[in-house]
Design a protein around this motif. Structure first.
Motif, PDB file in Angstrom:
ATOM      1  N   LEU A  54       0.880 -17.404 -25.047  1.00 20.46           N
ATOM      2  CA  LEU A  54      -0.345 -17.355 -24.267  1.00 20.46           C
ATOM      3  C   LEU A  54      -1.529 -17.967 -24.978  1.00 20.46           C
ATOM      4  N   GLY A  55      -1.400 -18.240 -26.260  1.00 22.74           N
ATOM      5  CA  GLY A  55      -2.488 -18.858 -26.988  1.00 22.74           C
ATOM      6  C   GLY A  55      -3.626 -17.910 -27.293  1.00 22.74           C
ATOM      7  N   ASP A  56      -3.397 -16.618 -27.231  1.00 22.48           N
ATOM      8  CA  ASP A  56      -4.434 -15.661 -27.603  1.00 22.48           C
ATOM      9  C   ASP A  56      -3.767 -14.491 -28.308  1.00 22.48           C
ATOM     10  N   SER A  57      -4.511 -13.417 -28.506  1.00 22.64           N
ATOM     11  CA  SER A  57      -4.005 -12.313 -29.323  1.00 22.64           C
ATOM     12  C   SER A  57      -3.089 -11.378 -28.561  1.00 22.64           C
ATOM     13  N   ARG A  58      -3.003 -11.540 -27.238  1.00 23.67           N
ATOM     14  CA  ARG A  58      -2.146 -10.632 -26.484  1.00 23.67           C
ATOM     15  C   ARG A  58      -0.680 -11.024 -26.603  1.00 23.67           C
ATOM     16  N   THR A  59       0.185 -10.111 -26.266  1.00 29.93           N
ATOM     17  CA  THR A  59       1.612 -10.414 -26.255  1.00 29.93           C
ATOM     18  C   THR A  59       2.014 -10.825 -24.853  1.00 29.93           C
ATOM     19  N   LEU A  60       3.142 -11.504 -24.779  1.00 29.19           N
ATOM     20  CA  LEU A  60       3.643 -11.919 -23.478  1.00 29.19           C
ATOM     21  C   LEU A  60       3.907 -10.718 -22.594  1.00 29.19           C
ATOM     22  N   ASP A  61       4.480  -9.681 -23.150  1.00 29.12           N
ATOM     23  CA  ASP A  61       4.784  -8.513 -22.358  1.00 29.12           C
ATOM     24  C   ASP A  61       3.524  -7.771 -21.930  1.00 29.12           C
ATOM     25  N   ASP A  62       2.475  -7.827 -22.755  1.00 26.89           N
ATOM     26  CA  ASP A  62       1.215  -7.246 -22.332  1.00 26.89           C
ATOM     27  C   ASP A  62       0.705  -7.966 -21.085  1.00 26.89           C
ATOM     28  N   ASP A  63       0.810  -9.293 -21.092  1.00 26.43           N
ATOM     29  CA  ASP A  63       0.370 -10.057 -19.939  1.00 26.43           C
ATOM     30  C   ASP A  63       1.225  -9.727 -18.714  1.00 26.43           C
ATOM     31  N   PHE A  64       2.516  -9.589 -18.928  1.00 25.72           N
ATOM     32  CA  PHE A  64       3.410  -9.215 -17.838  1.00 25.72           C
ATOM     33  C   PHE A  64       3.008  -7.862 -17.268  1.00 25.72           C
ATOM     34  N   ALA A  65       2.735  -6.901 -18.167  1.00 25.47           N
ATOM     35  CA  ALA A  65       2.363  -5.566 -17.714  1.00 25.47           C
ATOM     36  C   ALA A  65       1.023  -5.580 -16.993  1.00 25.47           C
ATOM     37  N   THR A  66       0.124  -6.473 -17.385  1.00 25.50           N
ATOM     38  CA  THR A  66      -1.176  -6.572 -16.738  1.00 25.50           C
ATOM     39  C   THR A  66      -1.043  -7.059 -15.300  1.00 25.50           C
ATOM     40  N   GLN A  67      -0.106  -7.957 -15.075  1.00 29.07           N
ATOM     41  CA  GLN A  67       0.002  -8.583 -13.764  1.00 29.07           C
ATOM     42  C   GLN A  67       1.121  -8.018 -12.904  1.00 29.07           C
ATOM     43  N   GLN A  68       1.990  -7.216 -13.455  1.00 27.48           N
ATOM     44  CA  GLN A  68       3.133  -6.683 -12.714  1.00 27.48           C
ATOM     45  C   GLN A  68       3.173  -5.158 -12.833  1.00 27.48           C
ATOM     46  N   ARG A  69       3.649  -4.550 -11.777  1.00 29.37           N
ATOM     47  CA  ARG A  69       3.874  -3.114 -11.790  1.00 29.37           C
ATOM     48  C   ARG A  69       5.229  -2.847 -11.152  1.00 29.37           C
ATOM     49  N   LEU A  70       6.054  -2.085 -11.850  1.00 29.57           N
ATOM     50  CA  LEU A  70       7.364  -1.716 -11.319  1.00 29.57           C
ATOM     51  C   LEU A  70       7.293  -0.289 -10.791  1.00 29.57           C
ATOM     52  N   TYR A  71       7.773  -0.103  -9.574  1.00 33.31           N
ATOM     53  CA  TYR A  71       7.757   1.210  -8.936  1.00 33.31           C
ATOM     54  C   TYR A  71       9.182   1.608  -8.576  1.00 33.31           C
ATOM     55  N   ALA A  72       9.471   2.888  -8.744  1.00 34.91           N
ATOM     56  CA  ALA A  72      10.753   3.463  -8.320  1.00 34.91           C
ATOM     57  C   ALA A  72      10.512   4.253  -7.043  1.00 34.91           C
ATOM     58  N   CYS A  73      11.253   3.910  -6.013  1.00 31.61           N
ATOM     59  CA  CYS A  73      11.076   4.543  -4.710  1.00 31.61           C
ATOM     60  C   CYS A  73      12.302   5.396  -4.391  1.00 31.61           C
ATOM     61  N   ALA A  74      12.070   6.626  -4.030  1.00 35.31           N
ATOM     62  CA  ALA A  74      13.146   7.547  -3.679  1.00 35.31           C
ATOM     63  C   ALA A  74      13.158   7.760  -2.174  1.00 35.31           C
ATOM     64  N   PRO A  75      14.334   8.037  -1.608  1.00 32.97           N
ATOM     65  CA  PRO A  75      14.398   8.323  -0.170  1.00 32.97           C
ATOM     66  C   PRO A  75      13.470   9.473   0.195  1.00 32.97           C
ATOM     67  N   SER A 134       0.834  -1.211   0.000  1.00 29.47           N
ATOM     68  CA  SER A 134       0.000   0.000   0.000  1.00 29.47           C
ATOM     69  C   SER A 134       0.863   1.253   0.000  1.00 29.47           C
ATOM     70  N   TRP A 135       1.932   1.231   0.780  1.00 30.64           N
ATOM     71  CA  TRP A 135       2.812   2.404   0.847  1.00 30.64           C
ATOM     72  C   TRP A 135       3.508   2.630  -0.495  1.00 30.64           C
ATOM     73  N   VAL A 136       3.949   1.558  -1.130  1.00 31.24           N
ATOM     74  CA  VAL A 136       4.633   1.695  -2.419  1.00 31.24           C
ATOM     75  C   VAL A 136       3.701   2.315  -3.446  1.00 31.24           C
ATOM     76  N   ARG A 137       2.462   1.858  -3.496  1.00 26.24           N
ATOM     77  CA  ARG A 137       1.524   2.402  -4.482  1.00 26.24           C
ATOM     78  C   ARG A 137       1.253   3.885  -4.265  1.00 26.24           C
ATOM     79  N   SER A 138       1.271   4.289  -3.018  1.00 22.87           N
ATOM     80  CA  SER A 138       0.942   5.684  -2.734  1.00 22.87           C
ATOM     81  C   SER A 138       2.158   6.602  -2.703  1.00 22.87           C
ATOM     82  N   SER A 139       3.343   6.071  -2.464  1.00 17.71           N
ATOM     83  CA  SER A 139       4.513   6.918  -2.242  1.00 17.71           C
ATOM     84  C   SER A 139       5.594   6.791  -3.309  1.00 17.71           C
ATOM     85  N   CYS A 140       5.529   5.770  -4.157  1.00 11.89           N
ATOM     86  CA  CYS A 140       6.560   5.565  -5.165  1.00 11.89           C
ATOM     87  C   CYS A 140       5.984   5.814  -6.559  1.00 11.89           C
ATOM     88  N   ALA A 141       6.867   6.091  -7.486  1.00 11.45           N
ATOM     89  CA  ALA A 141       6.443   6.408  -8.853  1.00 11.45           C
ATOM     90  C   ALA A 141       6.433   5.144  -9.701  1.00 11.45           C
TER      91      ALA A 141
END
Length: 743
Positions: free
Chosen positions: A720-741, A697-704
């Motif tokens: 994946l056996g459908d029209s989406r790309t692997l990276d689209d699926d990755f982006a759907t299920q993952q979020r990368l956040y950058a946290c600064a001091p 929760s803190w990461v979502r609210s405090s990190c970019a």
């Protein structure tokens, strides 16, 4: 077979390094066929255990720890999941030490991590032969080794990178030493038994102590010394077993928390909480045991939890078993078998399982589970034979001297079998078939000894001759029942077993009616016609074949492409009900799809390149919201990735203040958050009160959030056996956040 095997003189141990003879020649005092047949059985076992070892896959959770254990000796000793020694496994690490040593010597590859289990399996077969031969003769030892090698769960067990292969070997070594001590009253042998038992504790914790009454009973009953000396020896051996058992916990407790990893499975960073509460008491809530005051993660999970609305929903712990495996509140672990699964493992969100489960053993069959569809075809082919062998052995030998070797062996393995039946029936074992290896050992030992005992009585004029035909009949009918429960798998099996059983009974009956059985005290009577002896031998061969063909066929199914992979130690057809099998599988996110092979997907490689380029000296490459998010990168690179929450996602490692300090000091710059489809992660539908949930929760609210395009989204894939790309699926299920001091 000779009829005097139960009274044959003691011979040198076949595994002794001091024998100066060709390895394929039998030791003095043993039949010439003994060593060649034993080597043949061991060879068959090795083939079954190692088939397609080149297609081995990593166990998603344990293999990450092995990779970390190869990076430093500190991680090796503590059993750290991550290379930075942030958190341990939720188990004692002893069972992984052979894998880690093999990886250090041969390199980190899937087949290298499977190889120790294969070796442990072959050694178990050889030690079991030696143990049974010591108290029941060579023929009994050979039959026991064959029965064990061809039990389906045995084959599945020693192809699976989990705790039980090492655990089973160590307990059989303990039984071997205990039997030797009971025959000779040598304290050294009894102390060796204690050491093996303590090492078995390092493999699977308190489950190792299940056999303590069996090991103590055989020495107390049969050792040829006075009662007080027997009691004194047992006290010394018990103290040694206790010392070896708790040695790892004692060291971890003595090391300051700041100088070692956090102990997973606990909320208080305690090895005792992990072993006693998380891995023992929580497994037996159905019989009234309670881990609420032990600092166990699962005990906390079962209690009230704060919700977003301020209410306190309660989730019952769904224990997964035995005394040494992952709780059912945690996501299902991949089996780690020697062959590739046909489909990716199904992701199970931590919270969803906890909420749906109930405590205790009733969820997986309760007190009748050992005879159910899941475990009986894997383990229980020799139930009738072993039960009758135990009954006859104890009844027929009841008037023998206290030190009678055969009766002591029956006591040892009969008590062993009864104790594990009780433990597994009272506790919840989930779908972990490989737990049953210790049951298969006892069944094989009793069956081998019982077969020789009943054969000897059959060839006499005693009324006890009925036991052998009764055992054959009961076993054949039981095998037919098990085979017909899976009519689409090997449909010829039931007919074959019936035919062999009928042939065996017919030939043995003909031998009795024709009075061709040897007279008492005259084994192998030379005056009998050769035809009569052939009839008797044919009946014996048919009986052995009738007993081994069905379990052997199931075990040999690992040689086929369709059934080549074992799941949770099970081989052969799946016991999943058709309705459940037809339900759609949940998609496993792309961040963990590389777990079983150790290769990163295209999206993971792109993310890895981005993180390395922007690391700026941080201690951790990134922090992951679960072990599932960290595991692929640890397996593939050995990078220091911070997993949050341990296996269940609920361990307070790191706590919220600790995580803030890591961010403020620059040790953590990036955080990868996954959704509820990520194996090993807690659900994100709402807070669960855990430290990992607070951090998310803190990461979502405090990190970019880092735009997915910055680390290479868009590479097309048809995986994946459908029209989406692997990276689209990755982006759907993952979020990368950058946290600064923040200061």
């Amino acid at each position: 077979m000779a009829t005097d095997t139960l009274t044959e003189p003691r011979t040198p141990d076949p595994l002794s390094p001091h024998l100066r003879r060709a390895p394929w020649k039998s030791p003095d005092g043993q039949p010439g066929y003994a060593r060649p047949v034993l080597l043949g059985i061991a060879g068959v076992a090795a083939v079954l255990f190692a088939w397609r070892i080149n297609h081995s896959q990593y166990h998603g959770f344990y293999a990450g720890a092995v990779r970390s254990m190869t990076e430093s000796w500190k991680a090796f000793f503590f059993g750290s999941f991550d290379p930075a020694n942030t958190i341990t496994l939720d188990k004692l690490p002893g069972f992984l030490w052979p894998q880690a040593l093999a990886a250090r010597l041969l390199g980190f590859h899937p087949w290298v991590l499977t190889l120790p289990q294969v070796a442990e399996g072959v050694l178990t077969v050889l030690v079991l032969f030696r143990t049974v031969r010591r108290w029941a003769g060579v023929d009994a030892g050979l039959l026991a080794a064959a029965a064990f090698s061809l039990t389906p769960v045995t084959v599945g067990l020693f192809r699976t990178s989990v705790e039980d292969p090492a655990f089973t070997l160590l307990l059989v070594l303990a039984a071997d030493a205990a039997q030797r001590a009971a025959l000779s009253a040598r304290l050294r042998s009894l102390l060796l038994c204690a050491v093996w038992l303590g090492l078995a504790f390092q493999a699977k914790m308190l489950e190792a102590w299940t056999v303590l009454p069996a090991l103590a009973a055989v020495y107390l009953l049969a050792a040829p010394v006075s009662l007080w000396r027997r009691l004194g020896h047992l006290v010394l051996a018990g103290l040694l077993a206790l010392a070896v058992s708790v040695s790892w916990m004692a060291v971890v407790t003595a090391v300051p928390a700041g100088h070692r990893p956090f102990v997973d499975g606990s909320t208080d960073n305690s090895a005792i909480s992990m072993v006693v509460g998380y891995n023992f008491l929580n497994r037996f809530s159905a019989v009234g045991l309670n881990a609420a005051d032990t600092g166990s993660v699962v005990a906390v999970r079962g209690g009230p939890r704060p919700s977003a609305t301020g209410t306190s929903p309660t989730a019952s712990p769904s224990s997964a078993a035995g005394t040494g495996s992952a709780p059912a509140t945690a996501p299902a672990r991949p089996a780690g078998t020697t062959s590739a699964p046909a489909t990716a493992p199904t992701a199970t969100p931590t919270g969803a399982t906890a909420a749906a489960g109930t405590s205790g053993g009733s969820q997986d069959g309760g007190w009748t589970k050992m005879f159910g569809r899941q475990f009986a075809p894997q383990t229980g082919w020799f139930y009738p034979w072993a039960a009758l062998a135990l009954l006859c052995g104890l009844l027929w030998r009841r008037r023998e001297p206290r030190t009678d070797a055969l009766r002591s062996g029956m006591v040892l393995w009969g008590t062993w079998l009864g104790l594990f039946f009780l433990v597994f029936s009272a506790g919840s074992v989930g779908r972990h078939s490989y737990y049953m290896g210790v049951v298969a050992v006892a069944l094989a030992a009793l069956s081998g000894a019982g077969a020789v005992l009943m054969w000897r009585e059959f060839r006499s004029e005693s009324r006890r001759a009925w036991a052998l035909p009764a055992a054959i009949t009961g076993t054949v009918l039981w095998h037919v029942f098990l085979a017909t429960r899976f009519p689409d798998f090997l449909p010829w099996l039931a007919t074959t077993v019936l035919s062999l059983g009928g042939l065996a009974l017919g030939l043995l009956g003909l031998a009795r009616l024709g009075e061709v059985a040897d007279q008492p005290g005259q084994p192998g009577h030379p005056d009998r016609p050769a035809g009569h002896r052939l009839v008797l031998a044919g009946g014996l061969a048919a009986a052995i074949a009738a007993g081994l063909v069905a379990p052997g066929a199931w075990a040999s199914s690992v040689l086929t492409a369709k059934h080549g992979g074992s799941s949770m130690g099970a081989v052969g057809p799946s016991d999943t009900p058709p309705a459940a099998a037809e339900q759609p599988r949940r998609r496993v996110d792309s961040s963990t799809s590389g777990n079983s092979t150790g290769r990163l997907t295209a999206s993971q490689q792109a993310l890895l390149g981005y993180l390395r380029a922007h690391r700026n000296g941080s201690a951790y490459l990134f922090a992951a919201s679960s072990w599932g998010g960290a595991s692929p990168f640890i397996l593939a690179t050995g990078e220091k990735v911070l997993p949050m929450g341990g296996f269940t996602g609920l361990a307070p490692s790191p706590t919220m203040p600790e995580f803030r300090r890591l961010v403020d000091t620059g040790a953590v710059r990036y955080v990868l958050l996954g959704n509820s489809l990520t194996p090993g992660s807690a659900p994100t539908g709402g807070p669960d009160g855990s430290a990992a949930s607070q951090i998310r929760s803190w990461v979502r609210s405090s990190c970019a959030e880092v735009p997915a395009g910055e680390y290479g989204v868009g590479a097309p894939s048809t995986a994946l056996g459908d029209s989406r790309t692997l990276d689209d699926d990755f982006a759907t299920q993952q979020r990368l956040y950058a946290c600064a001091p923040t200061r």
